[in-house]
Enzyme design. Structure first.
Site, short mmCIF file in Angstrom:
data_model
loop_
_atom_site.label_atom_id
_atom_site.label_comp_id
_atom_site.label_asym_id
_atom_site.label_seq_id
_atom_site.Cartn_x
_atom_site.Cartn_y
_atom_site.Cartn_z
N GLU A 1 0.84 -1.23 0.00
CA GLU A 1 0.00 0.00 0.00
C GLU A 1 0.86 1.26 0.00
O GLU A 1 0.60 2.22 0.74
CB GLU A 1 -0.99 -0.03 1.16
CG GLU A 1 -1.92 -1.19 0.96
CD GLU A 1 -3.27 -1.01 1.57
OE1 GLU A 1 -3.73 0.14 1.72
OE2 GLU A 1 -3.87 -2.04 1.88
N GLN B 1 9.01 5.23 0.99
CA GLN B 1 9.46 6.34 0.12
C GLN B 1 8.28 6.97 -0.62
O GLN B 1 8.19 8.19 -0.73
CB GLN B 1 10.48 5.82 -0.91
CG GLN B 1 11.84 5.48 -0.34
CD GLN B 1 11.90 4.04 0.19
OE1 GLN B 1 10.88 3.38 0.38
NE2 GLN B 1 13.10 3.58 0.47
C1 LIG Z 1 3.31 -9.39 0.74
C2 LIG Z 1 2.87 -8.39 -0.27
C3 LIG Z 1 1.52 -8.20 -0.50
C4 LIG Z 1 1.10 -7.29 -1.46
N1 LIG Z 1 -0.26 -7.15 -1.72
C5 LIG Z 1 -0.65 -6.40 -2.77
C6 LIG Z 1 -2.04 -6.36 -3.17
O1 LIG Z 1 -2.90 -6.97 -2.54
N2 LIG Z 1 -2.37 -5.67 -4.29
C7 LIG Z 1 -1.42 -4.99 -5.03
O2 LIG Z 1 -1.80 -4.39 -6.03
N3 LIG Z 1 -0.13 -4.97 -4.66
C8 LIG Z 1 0.29 -5.67 -3.56
N4 LIG Z 1 1.63 -5.69 -3.20
C9 LIG Z 1 2.58 -4.94 -3.99
C10 LIG Z 1 3.15 -3.74 -3.27
O3 LIG Z 1 2.16 -2.75 -3.13
C11 LIG Z 1 4.37 -3.26 -4.10
O4 LIG Z 1 5.38 -4.25 -3.93
C12 LIG Z 1 4.86 -1.92 -3.68
O5 LIG Z 1 3.94 -0.94 -4.06
C13 LIG Z 1 6.22 -1.58 -4.33
O6 LIG Z 1 6.17 -1.72 -5.71
P1 LIG Z 1 7.27 -2.59 -6.48
O7 LIG Z 1 7.25 -3.95 -5.89
O8 LIG Z 1 7.08 -2.50 -7.94
O9 LIG Z 1 8.65 -1.92 -6.11
P2 LIG Z 1 9.32 -0.67 -6.81
O10 LIG Z 1 8.31 0.35 -7.16
O11 LIG Z 1 10.20 -1.17 -7.91
O12 LIG Z 1 10.19 -0.12 -5.62
C14 LIG Z 1 11.50 -0.61 -5.27
C15 LIG Z 1 12.14 0.41 -4.32
O13 LIG Z 1 12.28 1.68 -4.99
C16 LIG Z 1 11.65 2.71 -4.24
N5 LIG Z 1 11.07 3.70 -5.16
C17 LIG Z 1 10.30 3.49 -6.23
N6 LIG Z 1 9.92 4.66 -6.79
C18 LIG Z 1 10.48 5.64 -6.05
C19 LIG Z 1 10.45 7.09 -6.10
N7 LIG Z 1 9.79 7.73 -7.03
N8 LIG Z 1 11.15 7.77 -5.16
C20 LIG Z 1 11.85 7.12 -4.18
N9 LIG Z 1 11.90 5.76 -4.07
C21 LIG Z 1 11.22 5.03 -4.99
C22 LIG Z 1 10.58 2.00 -3.45
O14 LIG Z 1 10.20 2.75 -2.31
C23 LIG Z 1 11.29 0.70 -3.09
O15 LIG Z 1 12.12 0.91 -1.98
C24 LIG Z 1 2.05 -6.55 -2.20
C25 LIG Z 1 3.43 -6.73 -1.93
C26 LIG Z 1 3.83 -7.63 -0.99
C27 LIG Z 1 5.32 -7.80 -0.75
#
Ligand SMILES: Cc1cc2nc3c(=O)[nH]c(=O)nc-3n(C[C@H](O)[C@H](O)[C@H](O)COP(=O)(O)OP(=O)(O)OC[C@H]3O[C@@H](n4cnc5c(N)ncnc54)[C@H](O)[C@@H]3O)c2cc1C
Length: 422
Positions: free
Chosen positions: A399, A403
């Protein structure tokens, strides 16, 4: 209007009941659920379903009606629906946050319907949670190339004008409760997922809409279950969508694109304004469990925290524990502010993200410090502390990561749009 710091009586009564559930139905099987990832706690699920049905709630998802007066004959009674939910989720997560995540009743999927659907759609999709069997729903936003950056969502929905159906294609990952929502189980009712997809890929976020896809719809496949560090009782699924056909009226919100407003996506964000303080509350529940464990073990060793002494008179361990308590309380107070605002129909995007940032931080720090202070007791599987340490980190990831929520806070304070500050 001022915030009341005394816990309202109906909430305190509810807490007593939930503590019993947390102690007897969650803590007692916590280790077993952790070690048997993806095992389903049917007893807990059925109990919670029956309990929610009996109270008429049917679900732990935030609902718009929560903000109305609880009793129309007592107009001065303040609305406490969201506050009640925050307290409930904190207590259940104190019991076991992974098991809390398998509480039936719609979760994020129902929250998305609440935030974005018409009254008729709400009736159609949400009534099932009060039915005979426990039922699940989930929300699918994240994709292999789109997590924090939701503008990169590639899943698309095209209207087939001949049949008046949407055809949806894409791939969603990390879907909490995705398996329970979409894979039939004779003990559960028919669930659904809300899939965020673009109806106009050239329109960016303005073209984004939520679509309700029912269990059993051809073209939907649960392709994977994640193996995770923590919250191992909760199923986290990958879902593939190939030429999935859904009826026209399963789109949440307007089916036409208003390019300038990003209205479609604002509905998704409204879901998060409602749920982020609640996710924060789950983290605080885990942190409280860890802190209480530390204090209990210290007491067993004859160490009592001497509150009220000047800091320079305290021992190092007393200072550490008091600092942990300060972190816990400050995290909780931010949550109370955010849910109080939701109850009183005040825009809370800022407070909602702030509470999530703070809870992500303090939950991680408190559980880490607890393991450190307890030494081998914190590292051993004999106790649940090492599990809480693993469970805690998710508070800062899903959610919106820490960051991303900091970015939301900065935008709100500085008055920048998502395009101006990213
Ligand atoms: C156990 C679990 C349950 C989940 N459940 C759901 C769900 O029910 N529905 C759903 O849709 N998603 C779900 N998620 C997904 C979760 O919301 C995402 O993993 C999260 O939003 C991060 O996106 P990402 O994985 O693509 O990481 P990325 O966006 O690639 O992020 C990687 C890192 O880069 C940082 N970063 C990215 N962009 C920026 C920026 N602009 N400025 C500074 N830092 C940045 C992030 O903070 C993070 O530290 C779940 C994830 C997990 C692990």
């Amino acid at each position: 209007m001022c915030i009341e710091f005394e816990t309202p009586k109906p909430i305190a009564q509810q807490q007593y009941v939930l503590q019993t559930v947390a102690e007897n139905m969650m803590r007692s099987v916590s280790r077993e659920m952790d070690e048997n990832e993806h095992a389903i706690p049917y007893g807990y699920i059925e109990f919670m379903h029956a309990a929610m049905k009996a109270t008429g709630a049917g679900s732990l998802a935030p609902r718009d009606e929560m903000r109305k007066e609880v009793d129309p004959n007592k107009p001065k009674r303040p609305p406490i629906g969201y506050q009640m939910l925050a307290h409930m989720l904190e207590m259940l997560s104190w019991g076991d946050v992974g098991m809390y995540l398998v509480t039936p009743g719609g979760g994020l999927g129902a929250a998305a319907v609440e935030a974005a659907a018409s009254p008729e759609q709400k009736q159609k999709f949400l009534a099932r949670f009060g039915g005979e069997k426990p039922t699940f729903a989930a929300m699918c936003m994240t994709e292999p190339g789109a997590g924090s950056d939701t503008s990169a969502i590639k899943t698309n929905a095209v209207l087939d004008e001949k049949t008046n159906e949407w055809i949806i294609n894409g791939e969603k990952i990390f879907v909490t409760a995705g398996h329970k929502s979409m894979v039939p189980d004779e003990c559960f009712g028919k669930g659904f997922i809300v899939v965020w997809a673009s109806i106009d890929t050239s329109a960016g976020r303005a073209g984004m809409r939520g679509f309700v896809i029912e269990q059993g719809t051809p073209g939907v496949t649960v392709t994977k279950l994640e193996h995770k560090l923590g919250i191992r009782a909760s199923d986290t699924a990958a879902i593939s969508l190939v030429d999935v056909r859904v009826p026209y009226d399963h789109v949440l919100g307007s089916p036409t694109v208003e390019r300038e407003t990003e209205k479609g996506f604002k509905k998704a964000m409204a879901t998060f304004d409602a749920t982020r303080p609640l996710v924060a509350a789950t983290g605080i529940g885990v942190a409280r469990a860890a802190l209480e464990f530390v204090k209990e073990k210290l007491t067993e060793s004859g160490i009592e925290i001497r509150y009220g002494l000047p800091r320079n008179k305290l021992t190092s361990i007393e200072r550490e524990v008091i600092d942990m308590e300060i972190m816990l309380r400050s995290g909780w107070l931010m949550i109370i502010k955010a849910v109080w605002m939701a109850d009183n129909r005040k825009p809370n995007a800022l407070e909602s993200s702030m509470s999530k940032v703070k809870a992500g931080d303090v939950t991680t720090k408190i559980t880490q410090k607890a393991v450190e202070l307890m030494g081998p007791l914190g590292y051993s599987r004999e106790f649940l502390l090492e599990k809480w340490f693993r469970d805690a980190k998710i508070t800062d990831i899903y959610e919106g990561t820490g960051q991303i929520n900091r970015l939301v806070v900065a935008r709100q304070i500085l008055g920048y749009s998502g395009r101006e500050l990213r």
